[in-house]
Design an enzyme around this catalytic site. Structure first.
Site, mmCIF file in Angstrom:
data_model
loop_
_atom_site.group_PDB
_atom_site.id
_atom_site.type_symbol
_atom_site.label_atom_id
_atom_site.label_comp_id
_atom_site.label_asym_id
_atom_site.label_seq_id
_atom_site.Cartn_x
_atom_site.Cartn_y
_atom_site.Cartn_z
ATOM 1 N N ASN A 43 55.586 -7.193 -6.585
ATOM 2 C CA ASN A 43 56.500 -6.952 -5.462
ATOM 3 C C ASN A 43 57.911 -6.561 -5.879
ATOM 4 O OD1 ASN A 43 54.706 -7.465 -3.297
ATOM 5 N ND2 ASN A 43 55.012 -9.677 -3.487
ATOM 6 N N HIS A 70 48.255 5.231 3.299
ATOM 7 C CA HIS A 70 48.984 6.095 2.378
ATOM 8 C C HIS A 70 49.053 7.529 2.884
ATOM 9 C CE1 HIS A 70 48.396 3.276 -1.355
ATOM 10 N NE2 HIS A 70 49.258 2.805 -0.468
ATOM 11 N N THR A 71 48.760 7.730 4.137
ATOM 12 C CA THR A 71 48.961 9.041 4.745
ATOM 13 C C THR A 71 50.420 9.286 5.108
ATOM 14 O OG1 THR A 71 48.104 10.567 6.429
ATOM 15 C CG2 THR A 71 48.530 8.306 7.133
ATOM 16 N N VAL A 126 48.535 -12.663 0.469
ATOM 17 C CA VAL A 126 48.999 -13.815 -0.307
ATOM 18 C C VAL A 126 49.306 -14.954 0.667
ATOM 19 C CG1 VAL A 126 50.690 -14.666 -1.978
ATOM 20 C CG2 VAL A 126 50.024 -12.243 -1.997
ATOM 21 N N ASP A 177 48.126 10.601 9.941
ATOM 22 C CA ASP A 177 46.948 11.380 10.320
ATOM 23 C C ASP A 177 45.845 11.140 9.291
ATOM 24 O OD1 ASP A 177 47.710 12.918 8.077
ATOM 25 O OD2 ASP A 177 48.788 14.362 9.311
ATOM 26 N N ARG A 211 53.510 -1.881 4.709
ATOM 27 C CA ARG A 211 53.200 -2.432 3.396
ATOM 28 C C ARG A 211 53.646 -3.897 3.300
ATOM 29 N NH1 ARG A 211 55.621 -1.561 -2.062
ATOM 30 N NH2 ARG A 211 53.930 -1.686 -3.575
ATOM 31 N N HIS A 236 51.206 -6.870 2.157
ATOM 32 C CA HIS A 236 51.508 -7.758 1.036
ATOM 33 C C HIS A 236 51.701 -9.198 1.493
ATOM 34 C CE1 HIS A 236 52.492 -5.014 -2.556
ATOM 35 N NE2 HIS A 236 51.762 -4.331 -1.700
ATOM 36 N N GLY A 271 47.865 -15.690 3.245
ATOM 37 C CA GLY A 271 47.590 -15.323 4.625
ATOM 38 C C GLY A 271 48.815 -14.760 5.310
ATOM 39 N N THR A 304 51.353 16.220 5.007
ATOM 40 C CA THR A 304 52.108 15.760 6.183
ATOM 41 C C THR A 304 52.701 14.397 5.856
ATOM 42 O OG1 THR A 304 50.009 14.952 7.107
ATOM 43 C CG2 THR A 304 50.816 17.066 7.918
ATOM 44 N N ASP A 358 51.233 11.579 0.826
ATOM 45 C CA ASP A 358 50.418 12.631 1.427
ATOM 46 C C ASP A 358 51.218 13.925 1.279
ATOM 47 O OD1 ASP A 358 49.198 14.482 3.067
ATOM 48 O OD2 ASP A 358 48.964 13.141 4.771
ATOM 49 N N PRO A 411 46.653 -5.778 -5.109
ATOM 50 C CA PRO A 411 46.164 -4.685 -5.967
ATOM 51 C C PRO A 411 47.316 -3.991 -6.679
ATOM 52 C CG PRO A 411 46.147 -4.013 -3.673
ATOM 53 C CD PRO A 411 46.507 -5.466 -3.676
#
Length: 355
Positions: free
Chosen positions: A96, A195-196, A72, A255, A64, A68, A74, A250, A247, A165
């Site tokens: 943030n 987000h798994t 912003v 996955d 993450r 992030h 680059g 798991t 998730d 976002p």
């Protein structure tokens, strides 16, 4: 075109002016450190492995940070910079603050690399390598990380609040955000698959549980059984520090179960479920494909990570190689200054919106 879509496009035009975000075509290389720091990946992996022993969330947090950072200014390591007389830190931006974490682990990686290869590996490259290694260590895919980024010498707090976002964005807004940095709808769906693994705290999704869009009712796209589980974690008017797995099947494995969850209304964040539950959305067949074909998801995820990692990079004589990832070199004092970030204790704080 929806009004929210028009607003999003206007905001991101401002973001370009404020942040100078661009899609770079610089030639990064997978062999960039082969001669100058050949063990860069192994060193980074070792630090993350040690961190995972006490913090199973850290892999998701590190990827993450890379996300992030790249959205912003680059992929220039600007997310890592602390406030100073000349820098308005992105860490303190609303999108943030009390959210991004993992700075102490980045400091540990930087210290290990400075010991092995002084003044060689950029903090921006550390984020890119750490993202790939975090996925790999979670039994996920791997990809060829392109390297050679230089670190920026400024941050963009205002740009962070515009260009990142939020957990309640509509699908149209999400598409606009990704398009602004050269990423398409497939990139949006595949990168959302990160987000798994990881966790999120109650404020990121509690609006879905009781009074969704001021209706007085829960989000109708939430599976009712899952709704009860989440209400138990985040009781109405209760604590905001409850953690839910991104998730639910798991939680610590990379996955494709994230996409299967969306198909039955078990997406944790509104922005997750929007990918499948927005009527007629072109993201639905992509979700279905990734749910049924893990190899397709893994291949697409790697491609999207490479694309994201090439956004607005600094190379050659641009920028610098920071000695301390939290400070530009002009503010670093002493050869050992890289060893301790002044913000590393944040990782032990209670994060309102942390993933």
């Amino acid at each position: 075109m929806s009004s929210s879509h028009c607003i999003a496009i206007a905001l991101f035009c401002i973001a370009f002016l404020l942040g100078g975000i661009s899609v770079s075509h610089a030639q990064l290389s997978s062999t960039f450190y082969d001669q100058t720091c050949p063990n860069v990946t192994n060193i980074t992996r070792g630090v993350i492995q040690n961190a995972l022993v006490s913090d199973p969330r850290i892999g998701a947090s590190l990827i993450r940070l890379h996300f992030h950072d790249c959205f912003v200014n680059g992929c220039d390591g600007s997310i890592l910079l602390n406030n100073s007389d000349t820098i308005d830190s992105e860490k303190e931006a609303a999108r943030n603050n009390n959210s991004v974490r993992g700075f102490g682990v980045v400091d540990d990686i930087k210290a290990a690399l400075e010991s092995a290869c002084p003044r060689t590996v950029s903090c921006a490259d550390i984020l890119a390598i750490a993202a790939e290694e975090s996925v790999s260590l979670a039994n996920g895919t791997s990809w060829t990380v392109l390297l050679g980024r230089r670190d920026g010498t400024t941050a963009n707090s205002t740009g962070a609040d515009i260009s990142l976002p939020s957990a309640v964005d509509t699908l149209d807004t999400l598409k606009s955000i990704f398009s602004a940095v050269g990423l398409n709808t497939t990139d949006l769906v595949s990168l959302s698959g990160a987000h798994t693994f990881g966790r999120a705290q109650c404020p990121t999704f509690s609006d879905r549980l009781y009074n969704f869009s001021n209706t007085g009712n829960p989000d109708p796209t939430l599976n009712t059984t899952y709704l009860g589980t989440l209400q138990g974690i985040c009781p109405q008017n209760g604590t905001e520090t409850g953690l839910a797995n991104l998730d639910l099947t798991t939680a610590d494995t990379f996955d494709n179960n994230y996409f299967s969850n969306l198909q039955v209304g078990n997406g944790l964040l509104q922005t997750d479920q929007e990918l499948f539950s927005t009527p007629g959305a072109d993201t639905i067949p992509i979700v279905n494909n990734f749910s049924s074909d893990k190899d397709a998801f893994f291949a697409s995820f790697g491609e999207s990570m490479i694309k994201m990692g090439n956004i607005g990079v600094l190379t050659g004589s641009q920028g610098e190689i920071r000695l301390n990832c939290a400070l530009v070199n002009a503010n670093s004092s002493g050869s050992e200054s890289y060893l301790h970030s002044s913000i590393e204790t944040r990782d032990n704080a209670e994060y309102k919106y942390a993933i």
